[in-house]
Design a protein around this motif. Structure first.
Motif, PDB file in Angstrom:
ATOM      1  N   MET A   1       0.851  -1.215   0.000  1.00 46.18           N
ATOM      2  CA  MET A   1       0.000   0.000   0.000  1.00 46.18           C
ATOM      3  C   MET A   1       0.878   1.254   0.000  1.00 46.18           C
ATOM      4  O   MET A   1       0.636   2.207  -0.755  1.00 46.18           O
ATOM      5  N   ALA A   2       1.932   1.238   0.841  1.00 48.34           N
ATOM      6  CA  ALA A   2       2.848   2.393   0.905  1.00 48.34           C
ATOM      7  C   ALA A   2       3.583   2.551  -0.425  1.00 48.34           C
ATOM      8  O   ALA A   2       3.780   3.678  -0.914  1.00 48.34           O
ATOM      9  N   ALA A   3       3.982   1.432  -1.025  1.00 47.25           N
ATOM     10  CA  ALA A   3       4.696   1.484  -2.312  1.00 47.25           C
ATOM     11  C   ALA A   3       3.802   2.110  -3.386  1.00 47.25           C
ATOM     12  O   ALA A   3       4.271   2.910  -4.207  1.00 47.25           O
ATOM     13  N   ASN A   4       2.506   1.789  -3.371  1.00 43.43           N
ATOM     14  CA  ASN A   4       1.592   2.364  -4.368  1.00 43.43           C
ATOM     15  C   ASN A   4       1.438   3.873  -4.183  1.00 43.43           C
ATOM     16  O   ASN A   4       1.336   4.618  -5.165  1.00 43.43           O
ATOM     17  N   LEU A   5       1.433   4.329  -2.926  1.00 44.93           N
ATOM     18  CA  LEU A   5       1.331   5.784  -2.676  1.00 44.93           C
ATOM     19  C   LEU A   5       2.579   6.495  -3.176  1.00 44.93           C
ATOM     20  O   LEU A   5       2.502   7.569  -3.783  1.00 44.93           O
ATOM     21  N   ALA A   6       3.753   5.874  -2.927  1.00 40.41           N
ATOM     22  CA  ALA A   6       5.020   6.474  -3.388  1.00 40.41           C
ATOM     23  C   ALA A   6       5.057   6.489  -4.918  1.00 40.41           C
ATOM     24  O   ALA A   6       5.442   7.504  -5.526  1.00 40.41           O
ATOM     25  N   ALA A   7       4.607   5.393  -5.533  1.00 39.89           N
ATOM     26  CA  ALA A   7       4.634   5.308  -7.003  1.00 39.89           C
ATOM     27  C   ALA A   7       3.720   6.359  -7.633  1.00 39.89           C
ATOM     28  O   ALA A   7       3.953   6.805  -8.754  1.00 39.89           O
ATOM     29  N   ALA A   8       2.676   6.776  -6.884  1.00 36.10           N
ATOM     30  CA  ALA A   8       1.762   7.798  -7.407  1.00 36.10           C
ATOM     31  C   ALA A   8       2.312   9.202  -7.199  1.00 36.10           C
ATOM     32  O   ALA A   8       1.659  10.196  -7.527  1.00 36.10           O
ATOM     33  N   GLY A   9       3.517   9.319  -6.605  1.00 35.04           N
ATOM     34  CA  GLY A   9       4.166  10.623  -6.502  1.00 35.04           C
ATOM     35  C   GLY A   9       4.125  11.254  -5.122  1.00 35.04           C
ATOM     36  O   GLY A   9       4.612  12.368  -4.940  1.00 35.04           O
ATOM     37  N   HIS A  10       3.540  10.557  -4.132  1.00 36.41           N
ATOM     38  CA  HIS A  10       3.516  11.134  -2.782  1.00 36.41           C
ATOM     39  C   HIS A  10       4.852  10.920  -2.084  1.00 36.41           C
ATOM     40  O   HIS A  10       5.602  10.003  -2.406  1.00 36.41           O
ATOM     41  N   ASP A  11       5.094  11.788  -1.110  1.00 32.29           N
ATOM     42  CA  ASP A  11       6.338  11.739  -0.339  1.00 32.29           C
ATOM     43  C   ASP A  11       6.068  10.862   0.897  1.00 32.29           C
ATOM     44  O   ASP A  11       5.440  11.319   1.855  1.00 32.29           O
ATOM     45  N   VAL A  12       6.504   9.592   0.848  1.00 32.54           N
ATOM     46  CA  VAL A  12       6.118   8.641   1.901  1.00 32.54           C
ATOM     47  C   VAL A  12       7.311   8.294   2.797  1.00 32.54           C
ATOM     48  O   VAL A  12       8.349   7.850   2.321  1.00 32.54           O
ATOM     49  N   THR A  13       7.124   8.518   4.113  1.00 31.02           N
ATOM     50  CA  THR A  13       8.120   8.096   5.104  1.00 31.02           C
ATOM     51  C   THR A  13       7.487   6.997   5.939  1.00 31.02           C
ATOM     52  O   THR A  13       6.384   7.171   6.469  1.00 31.02           O
ATOM     53  N   GLY A  14       8.172   5.852   6.031  1.00 29.77           N
ATOM     54  CA  GLY A  14       7.569   4.701   6.698  1.00 29.77           C
ATOM     55  C   GLY A  14       8.338   4.252   7.913  1.00 29.77           C
ATOM     56  O   GLY A  14       9.505   4.607   8.097  1.00 29.77           O
ATOM     57  N   PHE A  15       7.642   3.470   8.760  1.00 28.77           N
ATOM     58  CA  PHE A  15       8.320   2.830   9.894  1.00 28.77           C
ATOM     59  C   PHE A  15       7.688   1.473  10.153  1.00 28.77           C
ATOM     60  O   PHE A  15       6.474   1.313  10.091  1.00 28.77           O
ATOM     61  N   ASP A  16       8.541   0.490  10.449  1.00 29.75           N
ATOM     62  CA  ASP A  16       8.076  -0.825  10.895  1.00 29.75           C
ATOM     63  C   ASP A  16       9.070  -1.320  11.945  1.00 29.75           C
ATOM     64  O   ASP A  16      10.260  -1.031  11.853  1.00 29.75           O
ATOM     65  N   MET A  17       8.561  -2.071  12.920  1.00 28.52           N
ATOM     66  CA  MET A  17       9.435  -2.654  13.953  1.00 28.52           C
ATOM     67  C   MET A  17      10.410  -3.638  13.327  1.00 28.52           C
ATOM     68  O   MET A  17      11.526  -3.793  13.809  1.00 28.52           O
ATOM     69  N   ALA A  18       9.941  -4.344  12.318  1.00 31.75           N
ATOM     70  CA  ALA A  18      10.809  -5.328  11.651  1.00 31.75           C
ATOM     71  C   ALA A  18      11.643  -4.606  10.599  1.00 31.75           C
ATOM     72  O   ALA A  18      11.280  -3.519  10.142  1.00 31.75           O
ATOM     73  N   LYS A  19      12.750  -5.258  10.209  1.00 32.19           N
ATOM     74  CA  LYS A  19      13.595  -4.654   9.179  1.00 32.19           C
ATOM     75  C   LYS A  19      12.924  -4.902   7.825  1.00 32.19           C
ATOM     76  O   LYS A  19      12.730  -6.052   7.428  1.00 32.19           O
ATOM     77  N   VAL A  20      12.524  -3.824   7.168  1.00 33.16           N
ATOM     78  CA  VAL A  20      11.844  -3.969   5.869  1.00 33.16           C
ATOM     79  C   VAL A  20      12.418  -2.952   4.889  1.00 33.16           C
ATOM     80  O   VAL A  20      13.035  -1.965   5.305  1.00 33.16           O
ATOM     81  N   THR A  21      12.219  -3.226   3.606  1.00 29.57           N
ATOM     82  CA  THR A  21      12.480  -2.178   2.610  1.00 29.57           C
ATOM     83  C   THR A  21      11.244  -2.137   1.717  1.00 29.57           C
ATOM     84  O   THR A  21      10.679  -3.182   1.373  1.00 29.57           O
ATOM     85  N   VAL A  22      10.833  -0.939   1.377  1.00 30.89           N
ATOM     86  CA  VAL A  22       9.669  -0.769   0.508  1.00 30.89           C
ATOM     87  C   VAL A  22      10.040   0.230  -0.576  1.00 30.89           C
ATOM     88  O   VAL A  22      10.517   1.331  -0.269  1.00 30.89           O
ATOM     89  N   GLU A  23       9.803  -0.173  -1.817  1.00 31.65           N
ATOM     90  CA  GLU A  23      10.216   0.667  -2.940  1.00 31.65           C
ATOM     91  C   GLU A  23       9.605   2.068  -2.861  1.00 31.65           C
ATOM     92  O   GLU A  23       8.391   2.214  -2.698  1.00 31.65           O
ATOM     93  N   GLY A  24      10.454   3.067  -2.960  1.00 29.85           N
ATOM     94  CA  GLY A  24      10.002   4.461  -2.998  1.00 29.85           C
ATOM     95  C   GLY A  24       9.754   5.076  -1.642  1.00 29.85           C
ATOM     96  O   GLY A  24       9.437   6.259  -1.544  1.00 29.85           O
ATOM     97  N   VAL A  25       9.858   4.262  -0.556  1.00 31.52           N
ATOM     98  CA  VAL A  25       9.524   4.756   0.784  1.00 31.52           C
ATOM     99  C   VAL A  25      10.799   5.003   1.593  1.00 31.52           C
ATOM    100  O   VAL A  25      11.645   4.117   1.704  1.00 31.52           O
ATOM    101  N   THR A  26      10.907   6.207   2.157  1.00 29.67           N
ATOM    102  CA  THR A  26      12.049   6.536   3.032  1.00 29.67           C
ATOM    103  C   THR A  26      11.759   5.961   4.412  1.00 29.67           C
ATOM    104  O   THR A  26      10.650   6.140   4.931  1.00 29.67           O
ATOM    105  N   LEU A  27      12.731   5.289   5.019  1.00 22.28           N
ATOM    106  CA  LEU A  27      12.466   4.698   6.337  1.00 22.28           C
ATOM    107  C   LEU A  27      12.899   5.642   7.456  1.00 22.28           C
ATOM    108  O   LEU A  27      13.958   6.267   7.380  1.00 22.28           O
TER     109      LEU A  27
END
Ligand code: NAD
Length: 290
Positions: free
Chosen positions: A15-41
């Motif tokens: 869901m976060a990747a789709n928001l980033a792909a649509a041009g939004h500025d997305v900053t994410g956080f998860d307790m687990a180590k993750v990477t999501v395309e286009g999302v700054t952690l």
């Protein structure tokens, strides 16, 4: 928009990747180590939420939502929307909405239907509870992550719609599976059973669109060894939420209660864990009346 996204798991990640792909500025956080395309952690939930126009959470349960809310609400800027897309109990949804409103935020509870495929494909359905202003602020994001968003009412209404829908789904799946198992024992061909029921008054989504009998009706998890799909343990989670809500609201839900008991038995004491929820059919097949 500047978006904070907390909980980047099976659903939240795409869901976060789709928001980033649509041009939004997305900053994410998860307790687990993750990477999501286009999302700054970010290093914490509060850091992801600070300065965002909208913060979205996609978390496992109401208890975790409450603790994340306590952390991020003080960090959020006034007028920002707090959109929780997790499936949680109605009481937690309402409690979090109350705290967020008191802090000058615009809360929305917006659980989804459509599963991991819907999250990846941007075809989820959102059922939302909150003020009209809050819903309007979140709507452009729902349109990116999903294909439909229904404003169901005030805080908690989205969660209420979700668990009522899924209570019908659990009960109907059980009814469809036990009817197939009875038909087997009466010597009725499964295809004939489908042909009749799917065009008669017993028709339902579980029979017509998600038939639990392999090789009958449209493609469904039954045709793939009952790999989920929608896992039995997730159905059990939603049935438990429905019964918790029924308890708080003093509603009589005997079929929902029975469905919860059957899925508990299936997931905890039988081989239902990790199977699609339609694997109730092979379960009934193996059983006799007592
Ligand atoms: P998931 O377990 O894959 O993701 C949840 C994520 O939250 C995990 O990555 C976890 O590390 C993270 N998390 C837990 N505590 C955290 C915290 N304090 N701070 C930050 N991150 C934290 O689960 P999922 O399948 O993505 O489901 C998320 C929600 O969506 C659940 O409420 C579920 O019921 C609902 N849902 C799931 C589906 C589905 O098919 N998977 C369908 C509809 C609704």
């Amino acid at each position: 928009m500047k978006i904070g996204f907390i909980g980047l798991g099976n659903m939240g990640g795409p869901m976060a990747a789709n928001l980033a792909a649509a041009g939004h500025d997305v900053t994410g956080f998860d307790m687990a180590k993750v990477t999501v395309e286009g999302v700054t952690l970010a290093a914490s939930g509060a850091e992801a939420a600070a300065g965002a126009d909208v913060v979205i959470t996609m978390l496992p349960n109401g208890q975790i939502l409450r603790s994340v809310a306590d952390e991020i609400i003080p960090a959020m800027q006034a007028g920002a929307a707090f959109v929780d897309c997790s499936t949680v109990d109605v009481d937690s949804a309402r409690a979090v909405a109350e705290k967020a409103s008191a802090a000058g935020l615009l809360p929305v509870d917006a659980p989804v239907s459509g599963g991991i495929g819907g999250a990846a494909g941007g075809t989820l359905t959102f059922m939302a509870g909150g003020s009209a202003e809050a819903f309007e602020k979140a709507k452009p994001l729902f349109d990116i992550m999903g294909q439909k968003a229904v404003h169901c009412g005030d805080a908690g209404a989205g969660q209420a719609a979700k668990i009522c829908n899924n209570m019908i789904l659990g009960v109907t799946m059980i009814a469809t599976c036990e009817a197939f198992a009875l038909a087997d024992k009466l010597g009725l061909d499964r295809q004939k059973m489908f042909d009749v029921v799917s065009t008669s008054s017993g028709y339902s989504w579980t029979m017509n669109a998600y038939c639990p009998a392999p090789g009958v009706g449209p493609q469904s998890p039954a045709d793939n060894d009952y790999k989920p799909g929608f896992a039995a343990e997730l159905m059990l989670k939603d049935l438990r939420l429905s019964q918790q809500a029924a308890g708080s609201a003093d509603a009589d839900t005997p079929m929902g209660q029975l469905a919860e008991a059957l899925y508990t038995q299936f997931v905890e004491n039988e081989d239902g864990m990790g199977m699609d929820f339609s694997a109730m059919l092979p379960r009934f097949e193996k059983r006799s009346r007592d």
